[in-house]
Design a protein around this motif. Structure first.
Motif, PDB file in Angstrom:
ATOM      1  N   ALA A 132      -6.160  -2.444  14.718  1.00  9.70           N
ATOM      2  CA  ALA A 132      -6.187  -1.149  15.403  1.00  9.70           C
ATOM      3  C   ALA A 132      -5.212  -1.141  16.581  1.00  9.70           C
ATOM      4  O   ALA A 132      -4.436  -0.186  16.754  1.00  9.70           O
ATOM      5  CB  ALA A 132      -7.598  -0.833  15.886  1.00  9.70           C
ATOM      6  N   LEU A 170      -9.214   3.629  13.263  1.00 12.75           N
ATOM      7  CA  LEU A 170      -9.273   3.618  14.729  1.00 12.75           C
ATOM      8  C   LEU A 170      -7.869   3.493  15.332  1.00 12.75           C
ATOM      9  O   LEU A 170      -7.545   4.163  16.318  1.00 12.75           O
ATOM     10  CB  LEU A 170     -10.165   2.468  15.210  1.00 12.75           C
ATOM     11  CG  LEU A 170     -10.337   2.334  16.725  1.00 12.75           C
ATOM     12  CD1 LEU A 170     -10.962   3.588  17.315  1.00 12.75           C
ATOM     13  CD2 LEU A 170     -11.196   1.114  17.044  1.00 12.75           C
ATOM     14  N   THR A 222      -5.861  11.442  11.644  1.00  5.17           N
ATOM     15  CA  THR A 222      -6.866  10.387  11.502  1.00  5.17           C
ATOM     16  C   THR A 222      -7.614  10.530  10.178  1.00  5.17           C
ATOM     17  O   THR A 222      -7.849   9.537   9.485  1.00  5.17           O
ATOM     18  CB  THR A 222      -7.844  10.413  12.696  1.00  5.17           C
ATOM     19  OG1 THR A 222      -7.094  10.265  13.912  1.00  5.17           O
ATOM     20  CG2 THR A 222      -8.874   9.302  12.598  1.00  5.17           C
TER      21      THR A 222
END
Length: 167
Positions: free
Chosen positions: A16, A58, A78
């Motif tokens: 991430a 994330l 996202t």
């Protein structure tokens, strides 16, 4: 057992962080109709293990916090990444031939991001829809399939960790 879980969580957090940092350091080529998000190569980690879907999603969320396309990119971008990495993982699980399934899996972000991000950019910037879809898809295809798949294969052959040995 617990030690292995901690390692996986740490590796997912590292994914991430690297995704977000790479995207923002290379911001001029990471956002817009023609985007070459080098960090997108990392979506192929979902081919190793579905556990990494969380870290990749994330990372995209964190990267899109500074997107010039605002809250819409935060949500749509996202979601597009989540759907892409989920499809990559699904392809790995259900196709038995690992060589062709990696190539097929690498096409999901091209299709999903091309459509979703292309439409979003059409909506935000009033750019031609089909041109924008094509430009986003082209960037994804170059980064993930043309560059990412060979890099991924090279890394998985060189690495001798238990995370990669499952491929």
């Amino acid at each position: 057992m617990r030690n292995n879980s901690v390692k996986r969580i740490v590796f997912s957090a590292l994914i991430a962080a690297i995704y977000a940092v790479l995207t923002n350091v290379l911001a001029p080529i990471s956002y817009g109709p023609v985007q070459f998000r080098i960090s997108e190569i990392m979506v192929l980690f979902a081919f190793i293990d579905p556990f990494y879907i969380v870290g990749l999603t994330l990372g995209c969320f964190m990267a899109n916090l500074s997107s010039p396309n605002g809250i819409l990119d935060l949500c749509v971008g996202t979601l597009a990444t989540f759907l892409s990495v989920s499809a990559i993982s699904f392809t790995r699980k259900y196709l038995k031939d690992k060589t062709s399934s990696l190539i097929i899996a690498s096409l999901w972000p091209t299709i999903i991001n091309g459509l979703m991000i292309g439409y979003m950019l059409n909506y935000i910037a009033k750019l031609p829809l089909f041109l924008t879809i094509g430009e986003v898809a082209l960037g994804e295809f170059v980064v993930i399939t043309l560059v990412g798949v060979p890099v991924f294969r090279l890394l998985t052959k060189k690495m001798k960790s238990t995370l990669v040995d499952r491929i």
